[in-house]
Design a protein around this motif. Structure first.
Motif, PDB file in Angstrom:
ATOM      1  N   GLY A   1      -0.302  -2.700  31.390  1.00 13.52           N
ATOM      2  CA  GLY A   1       1.053  -2.707  30.862  1.00 13.52           C
ATOM      3  C   GLY A   1       1.143  -2.517  29.370  1.00 13.52           C
ATOM      4  O   GLY A   1       2.229  -2.295  28.827  1.00 13.52           O
ATOM      5  N   ARG A   2      -0.004  -2.592  28.669  1.00 12.67           N
ATOM      6  CA  ARG A   2       0.030  -2.349  27.217  1.00 12.67           C
ATOM      7  C   ARG A   2      -1.177  -1.546  26.754  1.00 12.67           C
ATOM      8  O   ARG A   2      -1.704  -1.754  25.675  1.00 12.67           O
ATOM      9  CB  ARG A   2       0.142  -3.669  26.453  1.00 12.67           C
ATOM     10  N   ARG A   3      -1.573  -0.635  27.624  1.00  8.27           N
ATOM     11  CA  ARG A   3      -2.728   0.203  27.298  1.00  8.27           C
ATOM     12  C   ARG A   3      -2.470   1.096  26.085  1.00  8.27           C
ATOM     13  O   ARG A   3      -3.402   1.495  25.399  1.00  8.27           O
ATOM     14  CB  ARG A   3      -3.102   1.074  28.508  1.00  8.27           C
ATOM     15  N   ASP A   4      -1.184   1.402  25.815  1.00  7.67           N
ATOM     16  CA  ASP A   4      -0.879   2.275  24.676  1.00  7.67           C
ATOM     17  C   ASP A   4      -1.128   1.575  23.340  1.00  7.67           C
ATOM     18  O   ASP A   4      -1.191   2.222  22.297  1.00  7.67           O
ATOM     19  CB  ASP A   4       0.583   2.751  24.742  1.00  7.67           C
ATOM     20  N   GLU A   5      -1.308   0.240  23.379  1.00 10.58           N
ATOM     21  CA  GLU A   5      -1.601  -0.504  22.147  1.00 10.58           C
ATOM     22  C   GLU A   5      -3.093  -0.512  21.812  1.00 10.58           C
ATOM     23  O   GLU A   5      -3.477  -0.855  20.693  1.00 10.58           O
ATOM     24  CB  GLU A   5      -1.150  -1.967  22.287  1.00 10.58           C
ATOM     25  N   VAL A   6      -3.905  -0.152  22.785  1.00  7.46           N
ATOM     26  CA  VAL A   6      -5.351  -0.332  22.645  1.00  7.46           C
ATOM     27  C   VAL A   6      -5.971   0.775  21.796  1.00  7.46           C
ATOM     28  O   VAL A   6      -5.642   1.952  21.943  1.00  7.46           O
ATOM     29  CB  VAL A   6      -6.024  -0.373  24.040  1.00  7.46           C
ATOM     30  N   MET A   7      -6.888   0.385  20.915  1.00  6.88           N
ATOM     31  CA  MET A   7      -7.699   1.335  20.166  1.00  6.88           C
ATOM     32  C   MET A   7      -9.154   0.883  20.239  1.00  6.88           C
ATOM     33  O   MET A   7      -9.459  -0.286  19.997  1.00  6.88           O
ATOM     34  CB  MET A   7      -7.267   1.432  18.707  1.00  6.88           C
ATOM     35  N   VAL A   8     -10.037   1.798  20.600  1.00  2.00           N
ATOM     36  CA  VAL A   8     -11.471   1.489  20.681  1.00  2.00           C
ATOM     37  C   VAL A   8     -12.092   1.705  19.311  1.00  2.00           C
ATOM     38  O   VAL A   8     -11.766   2.668  18.605  1.00  2.00           O
ATOM     39  CB  VAL A   8     -12.153   2.378  21.740  1.00  2.00           C
ATOM     40  N   VAL A   9     -12.983   0.791  18.933  1.00  3.50           N
ATOM     41  CA  VAL A   9     -13.600   0.838  17.602  1.00  3.50           C
ATOM     42  C   VAL A   9     -15.118   0.788  17.733  1.00  3.50           C
ATOM     43  O   VAL A   9     -15.663  -0.070  18.435  1.00  3.50           O
ATOM     44  CB  VAL A   9     -13.124  -0.342  16.729  1.00  3.50           C
ATOM     45  N   SER A  10     -15.789   1.708  17.028  1.00  2.92           N
ATOM     46  CA  SER A  10     -17.245   1.640  16.917  1.00  2.92           C
ATOM     47  C   SER A  10     -17.592   0.836  15.672  1.00  2.92           C
ATOM     48  O   SER A  10     -17.034   1.089  14.597  1.00  2.92           O
ATOM     49  CB  SER A  10     -17.840   3.049  16.807  1.00  2.92           C
ATOM     50  N   PRO A  11     -18.494  -0.155  15.785  1.00  2.00           N
ATOM     51  CA  PRO A  11     -18.805  -0.996  14.620  1.00  2.00           C
ATOM     52  C   PRO A  11     -19.676  -0.304  13.578  1.00  2.00           C
ATOM     53  O   PRO A  11     -19.920  -0.853  12.513  1.00  2.00           O
ATOM     54  CB  PRO A  11     -19.533  -2.190  15.237  1.00  2.00           C
TER      55      PRO A  11
ATOM     56  N   ARG B   1     -12.597   7.010  28.822  1.00  2.00           N
ATOM     57  CA  ARG B   1     -12.333   6.470  30.156  1.00  2.00           C
ATOM     58  C   ARG B   1     -10.982   5.781  30.242  1.00  2.00           C
ATOM     59  O   ARG B   1     -10.337   5.812  31.294  1.00  2.00           O
ATOM     60  CB  ARG B   1     -13.445   5.487  30.561  1.00  2.00           C
ATOM     61  N   ILE B   2     -10.562   5.126  29.160  1.00  2.00           N
ATOM     62  CA  ILE B   2      -9.304   4.376  29.216  1.00  2.00           C
ATOM     63  C   ILE B   2      -8.162   5.117  28.517  1.00  2.00           C
ATOM     64  O   ILE B   2      -7.040   4.602  28.457  1.00  2.00           O
ATOM     65  CB  ILE B   2      -9.469   2.961  28.606  1.00  2.00           C
ATOM     66  N   GLY B   3      -8.453   6.314  27.982  1.00  2.00           N
ATOM     67  CA  GLY B   3      -7.417   7.116  27.341  1.00  2.00           C
ATOM     68  C   GLY B   3      -6.895   6.509  26.059  1.00  2.00           C
ATOM     69  O   GLY B   3      -5.686   6.527  25.798  1.00  2.00           O
ATOM     70  N   ALA B   4      -7.819   5.962  25.239  1.00  2.00           N
ATOM     71  CA  ALA B   4      -7.427   5.303  23.990  1.00  2.00           C
ATOM     72  C   ALA B   4      -7.965   6.073  22.792  1.00  2.00           C
ATOM     73  O   ALA B   4      -8.974   6.776  22.897  1.00  2.00           O
ATOM     74  CB  ALA B   4      -7.958   3.872  23.969  1.00  2.00           C
ATOM     75  N   PRO B   5      -7.313   5.947  21.621  1.00  2.00           N
ATOM     76  CA  PRO B   5      -7.847   6.574  20.404  1.00  2.00           C
ATOM     77  C   PRO B   5      -9.077   5.827  19.899  1.00  2.00           C
ATOM     78  O   PRO B   5      -9.383   4.721  20.366  1.00  2.00           O
ATOM     79  CB  PRO B   5      -6.687   6.474  19.411  1.00  2.00           C
ATOM     80  N   LEU B   6      -9.750   6.418  18.922  1.00  2.00           N
ATOM     81  CA  LEU B   6     -11.026   5.883  18.433  1.00  2.00           C
ATOM     82  C   LEU B   6     -10.982   5.693  16.923  1.00  2.00           C
ATOM     83  O   LEU B   6     -10.455   6.536  16.192  1.00  2.00           O
ATOM     84  CB  LEU B   6     -12.153   6.856  18.798  1.00  2.00           C
ATOM     85  N   ALA B   7     -11.516   4.589  16.451  1.00  2.00           N
ATOM     86  CA  ALA B   7     -11.694   4.328  15.024  1.00  2.00           C
ATOM     87  C   ALA B   7     -13.135   3.903  14.788  1.00  2.00           C
ATOM     88  O   ALA B   7     -13.874   3.577  15.725  1.00  2.00           O
ATOM     89  CB  ALA B   7     -10.725   3.251  14.538  1.00  2.00           C
ATOM     90  N   ILE B   8     -13.541   3.904  13.523  1.00  2.00           N
ATOM     91  CA  ILE B   8     -14.920   3.561  13.167  1.00  2.00           C
ATOM     92  C   ILE B   8     -14.908   2.575  12.012  1.00  2.00           C
ATOM     93  O   ILE B   8     -14.105   2.712  11.078  1.00  2.00           O
ATOM     94  CB  ILE B   8     -15.719   4.820  12.747  1.00  2.00           C
ATOM     95  N   VAL B   9     -15.790   1.585  12.074  1.00  2.00           N
ATOM     96  CA  VAL B   9     -16.024   0.713  10.929  1.00  2.00           C
ATOM     97  C   VAL B   9     -17.311   1.176  10.275  1.00  2.00           C
ATOM     98  O   VAL B   9     -18.388   1.087  10.871  1.00  2.00           O
ATOM     99  CB  VAL B   9     -16.129  -0.772  11.351  1.00  2.00           C
ATOM    100  N   ASP B  10     -17.196   1.699   9.075  1.00  2.00           N
ATOM    101  CA  ASP B  10     -18.369   2.185   8.344  1.00  2.00           C
ATOM    102  C   ASP B  10     -18.959   1.028   7.551  1.00  2.00           C
ATOM    103  O   ASP B  10     -18.280   0.412   6.726  1.00  2.00           O
ATOM    104  CB  ASP B  10     -17.959   3.327   7.399  1.00  2.00           C
ATOM    105  N   LYS B  11     -20.217   0.701   7.825  1.00  2.00           N
ATOM    106  CA  LYS B  11     -20.843  -0.417   7.122  1.00  2.00           C
ATOM    107  C   LYS B  11     -22.004   0.084   6.277  1.00  2.00           C
ATOM    108  O   LYS B  11     -22.707   1.019   6.660  1.00  2.00           O
ATOM    109  CB  LYS B  11     -21.320  -1.485   8.113  1.00  2.00           C
TER     110      LYS B  11
END
Length: 339
Positions: free
Chosen positions: A170-180, A194-204
């Protein structure tokens, strides 16, 4: 060609609950009792490991269930000695089911005069008489090439996708996947796809091992429920810092999905005190009581996937079919409502 004998399971001491769960699942699939082969694995006073198998295994298709988690050296030696005992007892084929493959982080020479321990362990496993390896989420996919025997590498992403679909319904449009980190982008992208979510990255950027000097979020996470995806969580320092960075960047909440919960040292207390709403791990490593009792740590089972993978190997059918949503959902029937 399919074998006429039933698959036989034997377990070391590293994760007995998982081995029992796999046997139970296989019993359900086969419609007959699939138990663990009766054996004793003990230590002499000097901690030397001794294995004795009490059942006849001549001509049998054997599967050893043994992650090489902490204590890594003891569990690895148990695996090798069990394999030697089975080989000398005329087992037809020996498959090592290693849910967590220890030493996988030593997969290259990052500095001069350092070992590639993952390759050494691969050689030891093959020399012990093991003919096939079944594992999950290797730290680096190219470790499969370290082996001169077949390696089936399962992925936790399909299980995580089912879990996300259930818990964020019911709130999948809020989800964002993040690579650490940048190195884990491929793993995070797989779940995002798989879940149709956008992607962000944490650059360390690290000043030295174990210390994170600076973190920067690549991508707009404001107003998003962020899901950090990684294969291993050890001391949880980087994970908790990444969660803080995401919240500072405007995320509404942060969850983490980690395949292997090593969770050593202060990890559990760090997670309990962190801004993360939840950490989801698999049972590839047997969880400690502290992990089980942590209010924001949840464990998803891998036994259904491993049981089916073992049956597919025994039958000579496709293991990669387990990566598909349509194939995996029935295996986890009852756990997740259809999405």
């Amino acid at each position: 060609m399919p074998t006429l004998n039933e698959p036989k399971l034997i377990a070391g001491n590293a994760n007995q609950p998982l081995a029992t769960a796999v046997a139970r699942r296989m019993s359900m699939h086969r419609g007959m009792n699939v138990g663990l082969v009766d054996a004793r694995i003990e230590r002499f006073n000097d901690q030397e490991i001794f294995v004795e198998v009490y059942e006849n295994v001549r001509g049998e298709d054997m599967f050893i269930i043994q992650p090489t988690s902490n204590p890594a050296n003891d569990n690895l030696m148990e695996l090798l000695i069990m394999a030697d005992a089975l080989r000398r007892s005329s087992a037809a084929r020996i498959t090592a089911v290693i849910p967590y493959f220890g030493y996988a982080r030593q997969d290259r020479r990052a500095k001069a005069r350092t070992p590639i321990s993952a390759k050494l362990v691969a050689n030891l496993i093959a020399e012990a008489g093991i003919e096939r390896v079944l594992t999950m989420d290797l730290h680096a996919a190219q470790i499969q090439g370290f082996f001169d025997i077949p390696v089936d590498n399962l992925y936790a992403a399909p299980i995580f996708a089912l879990d996300v679909a259930h818990h964020f319904k019911g709130r999948r449009d809020e989800v964002m996947v993040v690579s650490p980190d940048v190195g884990g982008v491929a793993r995070a992208r797989e779940l995002a796809k798989r879940i149709g979510a956008p992607l962000a990255i944490v650059d360390k950027r690290r000043e030295k091992a174990g210390e994170v000097a600076e973190m920067t979020v690549i991508g707009d996470v404001s107003g998003k429920a962020c899901i950090i995806v990684d294969d291993i969580c050890d001391t949880a320092g980087t994970l908790c810092k990444a969660a803080e960075t995401l919240m500072e960047a405007g995320a509404t909440e942060v969850h983490s999905y980690i395949t292997h919960g090593v969770l050593s040292g202060p990890a559990v207390s760090r997670i309990e005190k962190s801004v993360m709403k939840s950490l989801v791990i698999t049972d590839s490593i047997e969880p400690t009581e502290a992990v089980k009792n942590a209010p924001n740590i949840r464990i998803v089972p891998t036994a259904p996937m491993f049981a089916q993978a073992i049956l597919n190997i025994w039958n000579g059918t496709s293991v990669s079919s387990l990566f598909e949503h349509e194939t995996l959902t029935p295996i986890y029937e009852g756990m997740y409502a259809a999405d």
